[in-house]
Design a protein around this motif. Structure first.
Motif, PDB file in Angstrom:
ATOM      1  N   LEU A   3     -25.685 -45.943 -17.717  1.00  0.00           N
ATOM      2  CA  LEU A   3     -24.824 -46.501 -18.734  1.00  0.00           C
ATOM      3  C   LEU A   3     -25.029 -45.877 -20.101  1.00  0.00           C
ATOM      4  O   LEU A   3     -24.429 -46.291 -21.074  1.00  0.00           O
ATOM      5  N   ALA A   4     -25.906 -44.916 -20.203  1.00  0.00           N
ATOM      6  CA  ALA A   4     -26.229 -44.392 -21.524  1.00  0.00           C
ATOM      7  C   ALA A   4     -25.043 -43.700 -22.168  1.00  0.00           C
ATOM      8  O   ALA A   4     -24.823 -43.794 -23.356  1.00  0.00           O
ATOM      9  N   CYS A   5     -24.271 -42.996 -21.382  1.00  0.00           N
ATOM     10  CA  CYS A   5     -23.238 -42.159 -21.985  1.00  0.00           C
ATOM     11  C   CYS A   5     -22.247 -41.763 -20.909  1.00  0.00           C
ATOM     12  O   CYS A   5     -22.612 -41.561 -19.770  1.00  0.00           O
ATOM     13  N   ASP A   6     -20.967 -41.648 -21.277  1.00  0.00           N
ATOM     14  CA  ASP A   6     -20.015 -41.057 -20.378  1.00  0.00           C
ATOM     15  C   ASP A   6     -19.128 -40.120 -21.180  1.00  0.00           C
ATOM     16  O   ASP A   6     -19.423 -39.812 -22.328  1.00  0.00           O
ATOM     17  N   ALA A   7     -18.055 -39.645 -20.593  1.00  0.00           N
ATOM     18  CA  ALA A   7     -17.254 -38.621 -21.258  1.00  0.00           C
ATOM     19  C   ALA A   7     -16.709 -39.098 -22.596  1.00  0.00           C
ATOM     20  O   ALA A   7     -16.524 -38.327 -23.524  1.00  0.00           O
ATOM     21  N   ARG A   8     -16.445 -40.404 -22.711  1.00  0.00           N
ATOM     22  CA  ARG A   8     -15.901 -40.922 -23.951  1.00  0.00           C
ATOM     23  C   ARG A   8     -16.978 -41.085 -25.009  1.00  0.00           C
ATOM     24  O   ARG A   8     -16.689 -41.241 -26.181  1.00  0.00           O
ATOM     25  N   ASN A   9     -18.256 -41.128 -24.600  1.00  0.00           N
ATOM     26  CA  ASN A   9     -19.343 -41.410 -25.520  1.00  0.00           C
ATOM     27  C   ASN A   9     -20.069 -40.158 -25.976  1.00  0.00           C
ATOM     28  O   ASN A   9     -21.213 -40.221 -26.402  1.00  0.00           O
ATOM     29  N   ASP A  28     -23.093 -41.441 -40.179  1.00  0.00           N
ATOM     30  CA  ASP A  28     -24.137 -41.516 -39.153  1.00  0.00           C
ATOM     31  C   ASP A  28     -24.268 -42.871 -38.471  1.00  0.00           C
ATOM     32  O   ASP A  28     -25.113 -43.044 -37.598  1.00  0.00           O
ATOM     33  N   GLN A  29     -23.441 -43.853 -38.834  1.00  0.00           N
ATOM     34  CA  GLN A  29     -23.534 -45.136 -38.148  1.00  0.00           C
ATOM     35  C   GLN A  29     -22.221 -45.900 -38.203  1.00  0.00           C
ATOM     36  O   GLN A  29     -21.358 -45.632 -39.038  1.00  0.00           O
ATOM     37  N   ILE A  30     -22.093 -46.851 -37.280  1.00  0.00           N
ATOM     38  CA  ILE A  30     -21.016 -47.839 -37.301  1.00  0.00           C
ATOM     39  C   ILE A  30     -21.681 -49.208 -37.284  1.00  0.00           C
ATOM     40  O   ILE A  30     -22.458 -49.519 -36.377  1.00  0.00           O
ATOM     41  N   VAL A  59     -29.655 -48.771 -25.496  1.00  0.00           N
ATOM     42  CA  VAL A  59     -29.401 -47.710 -24.520  1.00  0.00           C
ATOM     43  C   VAL A  59     -28.459 -46.663 -25.090  1.00  0.00           C
ATOM     44  O   VAL A  59     -28.711 -45.451 -25.015  1.00  0.00           O
ATOM     45  N   VAL A  60     -27.349 -47.093 -25.695  1.00  0.00           N
ATOM     46  CA  VAL A  60     -26.384 -46.108 -26.190  1.00  0.00           C
ATOM     47  C   VAL A  60     -26.959 -45.325 -27.367  1.00  0.00           C
ATOM     48  O   VAL A  60     -26.727 -44.124 -27.503  1.00  0.00           O
ATOM     49  N   ASN A  61     -27.735 -45.991 -28.226  1.00  0.00           N
ATOM     50  CA  ASN A  61     -28.307 -45.288 -29.374  1.00  0.00           C
ATOM     51  C   ASN A  61     -29.366 -44.271 -28.952  1.00  0.00           C
ATOM     52  O   ASN A  61     -29.502 -43.207 -29.565  1.00  0.00           O
ATOM     53  N   GLY A  64     -27.754 -41.019 -28.292  1.00  0.00           N
ATOM     54  CA  GLY A  64     -27.016 -40.363 -29.364  1.00  0.00           C
ATOM     55  C   GLY A  64     -25.903 -41.172 -29.970  1.00  0.00           C
ATOM     56  O   GLY A  64     -25.192 -40.696 -30.851  1.00  0.00           O
ATOM     57  N   GLY A  65     -25.717 -42.415 -29.513  1.00  0.00           N
ATOM     58  CA  GLY A  65     -24.689 -43.265 -30.091  1.00  0.00           C
ATOM     59  C   GLY A  65     -23.292 -42.910 -29.620  1.00  0.00           C
ATOM     60  O   GLY A  65     -23.093 -42.325 -28.557  1.00  0.00           O
ATOM     61  N   ILE A  66     -22.307 -43.261 -30.424  1.00  0.00           N
ATOM     62  CA  ILE A  66     -20.909 -42.955 -30.147  1.00  0.00           C
ATOM     63  C   ILE A  66     -20.461 -41.871 -31.126  1.00  0.00           C
ATOM     64  O   ILE A  66     -20.498 -42.061 -32.336  1.00  0.00           O
ATOM     65  N   ASN A  67     -20.089 -40.713 -30.592  1.00  0.00           N
ATOM     66  CA  ASN A  67     -19.695 -39.587 -31.427  1.00  0.00           C
ATOM     67  C   ASN A  67     -20.748 -39.271 -32.493  1.00  0.00           C
ATOM     68  O   ASN A  67     -20.431 -38.978 -33.642  1.00  0.00           O
ATOM     69  N   GLY A  68     -22.003 -39.350 -32.078  1.00  0.00           N
ATOM     70  CA  GLY A  68     -23.099 -39.003 -32.967  1.00  0.00           C
ATOM     71  C   GLY A  68     -23.481 -40.090 -33.952  1.00  0.00           C
ATOM     72  O   GLY A  68     -24.380 -39.890 -34.778  1.00  0.00           O
TER      73      GLY A  68
END
Length: 391
Positions: A3-9, A28-30, A59-61, A64-68
């Motif tokens: 679940l860490a990342c997929d093509a959209r992330n 650098d953040q949302i 997990v997502v952070n 690398g987060g979302i779009n960095g």
């Protein structure tokens, strides 16, 4: 990691010099808002929700987060009250300058109109009709809608030999009363008579509750109350030898509850709106690995509200990813409302269509039964069980 990342992330995006001007979005953040009852009469039910959010964002952070961009949040307490819910939502939007809100509470109606008018995206758990009215609010499972129900619960009770039922409810809770009405309609649709409604607003007089259940002559007890309250009601019915054939509740899928009540809950049926931990999917394994790392205070990790928090955060991540490198609130809402197959990476019993399913009750649930020794939950086939919508 699953679940860490997929093509959209993907953490790659346009040049870092690009500035996105939406509230809560920096280079650098949302920043999101988390809104839930940290205090008040229902706080204990929602505290694990925050741990689930922490785990999913952790997990997502870490990937690398979302779009960095790292996904962060600031939180506010709605004190289990509608007025405080509105005040907290206003503070998150006007003072904390958040992009959107992840919410779990039984008083979301306090701020729903305000958040809709301001175009604030919200994901979370649906326990009131507002989640089926405002298109900026997203839930993976609508539990309550105006003048509607489903056949699923009644079908299950009838299939297991139930004929007449008493419904436990809490008079002080609008959510409890609304859900009791839905359960009643569902039972009647399957030919199960509802012979009474039992107000179990605490403190509970166990002897009186047991006597009233036995006197009703019902062979089915259905709950629309918290797990602790329903556990007390079940124990009272057992002590009174009420002769119940089926006991069914939407709450109580929690090892802590089993430890509290022991074998008094043996044979009780519970239904959940996600795929239960007993199936051991890769998504469950990811969750169980993440909680000790990012929310170690949650023990045990496999709690219903925590998984709801994880899924609610995952929905927000999906919306952010689909909204593009410079997300706007409106682009987020449009993108997530256009998702037709959301299943939380396999954690949901059936895919959710956020477009055609908007405003409709969830009709698919997984049923479990407490083992004879009261120590564990056992899935009851078929899984999931999907009924039809009523109303």
């Amino acid at each position: 990691m699953l679940l860490a990342c997929d093509a959209r992330n993907a953490s790659t995006g346009p040049a870092a010099a690009v500035d996105c001007r939406e509230p809560g979005v920096t280079r650098d953040q949302i920043k999101l808002g988390l809104l839930y009852p940290d205090t008040g009469n229902v706080a204990s039910l929602f505290l694990p929700f925050r741990a689930g959010v922490d785990a999913r964002l952790g997990v997502v952070n870490s990937a690398g987060g979302i779009n960095g961009r790292k996904i962060t949040y600031t939180w506010r307490d709605d004190e289990s009250q509608t007025a405080a819910n509105l005040a907290a939502a206003r503070a998150l939007v006007d003072t904390d300058d958040v992009f959107g809100i992840i919410e779990s509470t039984s008083v979301a109606s306090g701020s729903a109109a305000f958040l809709h008018d301001r175009g604030i995206p919200v994901t979370g758990t649906s326990l009131e009709t507002v989640w089926t009215i405002y298109d900026n609010m997203f839930s993976y499972s609508n539990l309550i809608a105006n003048n509607a129900s489903i056949t699923t619960w009644g079908d299950f009770v009838a299939a297991h030999g139930g004929h007449s039922a008493v419904v436990a409810q809490a008079a002080f809770s609008a959510t409890s009363l609304s859900f009791a009405d839905e359960l009643t309609a569902s039972l009647r649709s399957a030919g199960v008579r509802v012979v009474g409604n039992l107000d179990v607003t605490g403190p509970i007089d166990a002897a009186d509750v047991g006597r009233r259940i036995k006197a009703s002559g019902a062979d089915v007890l259905v709950g629309a109350v918290t797990a602790i309250s329903f556990g007390q009601v079940v124990a009272a019915a057992r002590a009174a030898r009420a002769g119940l054939r089926i006991i069914l509740s939407p709450t109580g899928y929690d090892q802590n509850i089993l430890r509290t009540f022991g074998d008094a809950l043996a044979g009780v049926y519970i239904f959940v709106d996600y795929t239960p931990f007993e199936t051991g999917t890769p998504a469950h394994q990811e969750f169980l690995r993440a909680v000790p790392s990012y929310a170690p205070q949650l023990q045990p990790p496999n709690q219903q509200a925590a998984l709801s928090g994880w899924i609610s955060a995952d929905m927000f991540l999906r919306g952010l990813a689909d909204a593009g490198y410079c997300p706007t609130r409106q682009r987020f809402i449009t993108a997530l409302r256009g998702v037709h197959d959301y299943n939380a990476h396999g954690l949901l019993p059936a895919p959710v269509d956020f477009a055609t399913g908007f405003g409709q009750l969830n009709r698919c649930y997984t049923f479990l039964q407490v083992s004879p020794d009261g120590s564990r939950f056992q899935p009851v086939p078929p899984t999931p069980l999907c009924g039809s919508r009523l109303g």
